[in-house]
Design an enzyme around this catalytic site. Sequence first.
Site, PDB file in Angstrom:
ATOM      1  N   ASP A  44      -4.986   3.303  -1.425  1.00  0.00           N
ATOM      2  CA  ASP A  44      -6.039   3.596  -0.437  1.00  0.00           C
ATOM      3  C   ASP A  44      -6.620   4.978  -0.675  1.00  0.00           C
ATOM      4  O   ASP A  44      -5.971   5.985  -0.406  1.00  0.00           O
ATOM      5  CB  ASP A  44      -5.427   3.539   0.976  1.00  0.00           C
ATOM      6  CG  ASP A  44      -5.200   2.107   1.406  1.00  0.00           C
ATOM      7  OD1 ASP A  44      -4.073   1.789   1.832  1.00  0.00           O
ATOM      8  OD2 ASP A  44      -6.150   1.312   1.313  1.00  0.00           O
ATOM      9  N   MET A  53      -9.173   7.786   0.335  1.00  0.00           N
ATOM     10  CA  MET A  53      -9.916   8.156   1.542  1.00  0.00           C
ATOM     11  C   MET A  53     -10.538   9.541   1.373  1.00  0.00           C
ATOM     12  O   MET A  53      -9.884  10.462   0.869  1.00  0.00           O
ATOM     13  CB  MET A  53      -8.965   8.190   2.742  1.00  0.00           C
ATOM     14  CG  MET A  53      -8.291   6.866   2.989  1.00  0.00           C
ATOM     15  SD  MET A  53      -7.170   6.992   4.405  1.00  0.00           S
ATOM     16  CE  MET A  53      -6.480   5.351   4.379  1.00  0.00           C
ATOM     17  N   SER A 101       0.867  -1.189   0.000  1.00  0.00           N
ATOM     18  CA  SER A 101       0.000   0.000   0.000  1.00  0.00           C
ATOM     19  C   SER A 101       0.901   1.236   0.000  1.00  0.00           C
ATOM     20  O   SER A 101       1.757   1.365   0.884  1.00  0.00           O
ATOM     21  CB  SER A 101      -0.856   0.018   1.272  1.00  0.00           C
ATOM     22  OG  SER A 101      -1.311   1.345   1.522  1.00  0.00           O
ATOM     23  N   MET A 115     -12.281   3.896   0.232  1.00  0.00           N
ATOM     24  CA  MET A 115     -12.811   4.130   1.578  1.00  0.00           C
ATOM     25  C   MET A 115     -13.533   5.479   1.521  1.00  0.00           C
ATOM     26  O   MET A 115     -13.093   6.498   2.092  1.00  0.00           O
ATOM     27  CB  MET A 115     -11.667   4.159   2.597  1.00  0.00           C
ATOM     28  CG  MET A 115     -11.074   2.778   2.843  1.00  0.00           C
ATOM     29  SD  MET A 115      -9.547   2.813   3.763  1.00  0.00           S
ATOM     30  CE  MET A 115      -8.386   2.948   2.411  1.00  0.00           C
ATOM     31  N   HIS A 137      -8.736   0.723  -3.424  1.00  0.00           N
ATOM     32  CA  HIS A 137      -9.580   0.478  -2.253  1.00  0.00           C
ATOM     33  C   HIS A 137     -10.297   1.783  -1.934  1.00  0.00           C
ATOM     34  O   HIS A 137      -9.688   2.734  -1.455  1.00  0.00           O
ATOM     35  CB  HIS A 137      -8.664   0.039  -1.102  1.00  0.00           C
ATOM     36  CG  HIS A 137      -9.357  -0.137   0.207  1.00  0.00           C
ATOM     37  ND1 HIS A 137      -8.658  -0.291   1.380  1.00  0.00           N
ATOM     38  CD2 HIS A 137     -10.670  -0.190   0.555  1.00  0.00           C
ATOM     39  CE1 HIS A 137      -9.504  -0.446   2.385  1.00  0.00           C
ATOM     40  NE2 HIS A 137     -10.727  -0.383   1.906  1.00  0.00           N
ATOM     41  N   ASP A 164      -5.954  -6.203   5.066  1.00  0.00           N
ATOM     42  CA  ASP A 164      -5.417  -4.850   4.948  1.00  0.00           C
ATOM     43  C   ASP A 164      -5.317  -4.205   6.325  1.00  0.00           C
ATOM     44  O   ASP A 164      -6.320  -3.869   6.927  1.00  0.00           O
ATOM     45  CB  ASP A 164      -6.357  -4.046   4.040  1.00  0.00           C
ATOM     46  CG  ASP A 164      -5.896  -2.633   3.817  1.00  0.00           C
ATOM     47  OD1 ASP A 164      -6.530  -1.940   3.003  1.00  0.00           O
ATOM     48  OD2 ASP A 164      -4.911  -2.207   4.447  1.00  0.00           O
ATOM     49  N   MET A 199     -10.871  -5.942   6.356  1.00  0.00           N
ATOM     50  CA  MET A 199     -10.038  -4.947   7.041  1.00  0.00           C
ATOM     51  C   MET A 199      -9.578  -5.531   8.364  1.00  0.00           C
ATOM     52  O   MET A 199     -10.403  -5.993   9.173  1.00  0.00           O
ATOM     53  CB  MET A 199     -10.821  -3.661   7.279  1.00  0.00           C
ATOM     54  CG  MET A 199     -11.064  -2.826   6.021  1.00  0.00           C
ATOM     55  SD  MET A 199      -9.585  -2.458   5.093  1.00  0.00           S
ATOM     56  CE  MET A 199      -8.730  -1.378   6.244  1.00  0.00           C
ATOM     57  N   HIS A 201      -1.478  -1.467  -3.992  1.00  0.00           N
ATOM     58  CA  HIS A 201      -2.750  -1.158  -3.338  1.00  0.00           C
ATOM     59  C   HIS A 201      -2.824   0.348  -3.117  1.00  0.00           C
ATOM     60  O   HIS A 201      -1.895   0.956  -2.565  1.00  0.00           O
ATOM     61  CB  HIS A 201      -2.813  -1.894  -1.997  1.00  0.00           C
ATOM     62  CG  HIS A 201      -4.103  -1.776  -1.268  1.00  0.00           C
ATOM     63  ND1 HIS A 201      -5.188  -2.572  -1.520  1.00  0.00           N
ATOM     64  CD2 HIS A 201      -4.489  -0.938  -0.274  1.00  0.00           C
ATOM     65  CE1 HIS A 201      -6.183  -2.251  -0.695  1.00  0.00           C
ATOM     66  NE2 HIS A 201      -5.782  -1.266   0.060  1.00  0.00           N
TER      67      HIS A 201
END
Length: 222
Positions: free
Chosen positions: A38, A40, A11, A71, A69, A178, A140, A36
């Site tokens: 992330d 957000m 990540s 979020m 991913h 993760d 998660m 990966h």
Amino acid sequence: MKKDKILIAPSILNADFKNLYNQIKNIEKGGADWIHLDIMDGHFVPNISFGPSMVETVNNITNLYLDVHLMIEHPEKFIKVFKEAGADSIAIHNEVCKDIRRNIELIKNMELNVGVAINPDTPAENVINIISDVDMILVMTVFPGFGGQKFIPYTLDKIRRIREYAEKNNNNLLIEVDGGIDDENISKIANAGANVFVIGSTIFKQSNIEEAIKNIRNAIKT
Ligand code: DX5
Ligand code: ZN
């Protein structure tokens, strides 16, 4: 992709962004399978990271598989823009989707692999009925928002239950984990049934990224 292949997905949340090109090249040399990313939004999680332009930047640096991913709230509004930025797969959170099946279809129709993510306190039962419709379940193993947190042990049982159910209903299901993954806990998490490992600080806190990736893969004795 067969479930028994172990995939390492660094990540870049805590990468050194002023040195991102070299860090990604070292991730490649270390033999990572995916990257990966992330995403957000500061609403679904208490942090803001980066968006489609980061995915595009990474896509221009590497041919590695880009595992995005989300979020974020209203993920359905952003599938197209992440696809255009170069995502290979998109994982959305079960907790923010009123109509998870519609969002799964949306992602599949964009010819992306689709994952559904669940937070530590979301029961495995919440995703059992969609296991045959997705490529991956993202369990998660920390509460989402920040890298460098400790692995939450009670998530192991969820991984086992999801893998057990997948054995009968979707034998190729990928189970991604993760958060808080390191050389000490990765084996027991693999033995519980996970096979895609998102790893941030265990890799980026080390000066030699290439070696860190090789060490963590060697730490898996399944
Ligand atoms: C949490 C993030 C982190 C990150 C991995 O929202 O998703 O889990 O990817 O970070 P580490 O490996 O440092 O926990
Ligand atoms: Zn993530």
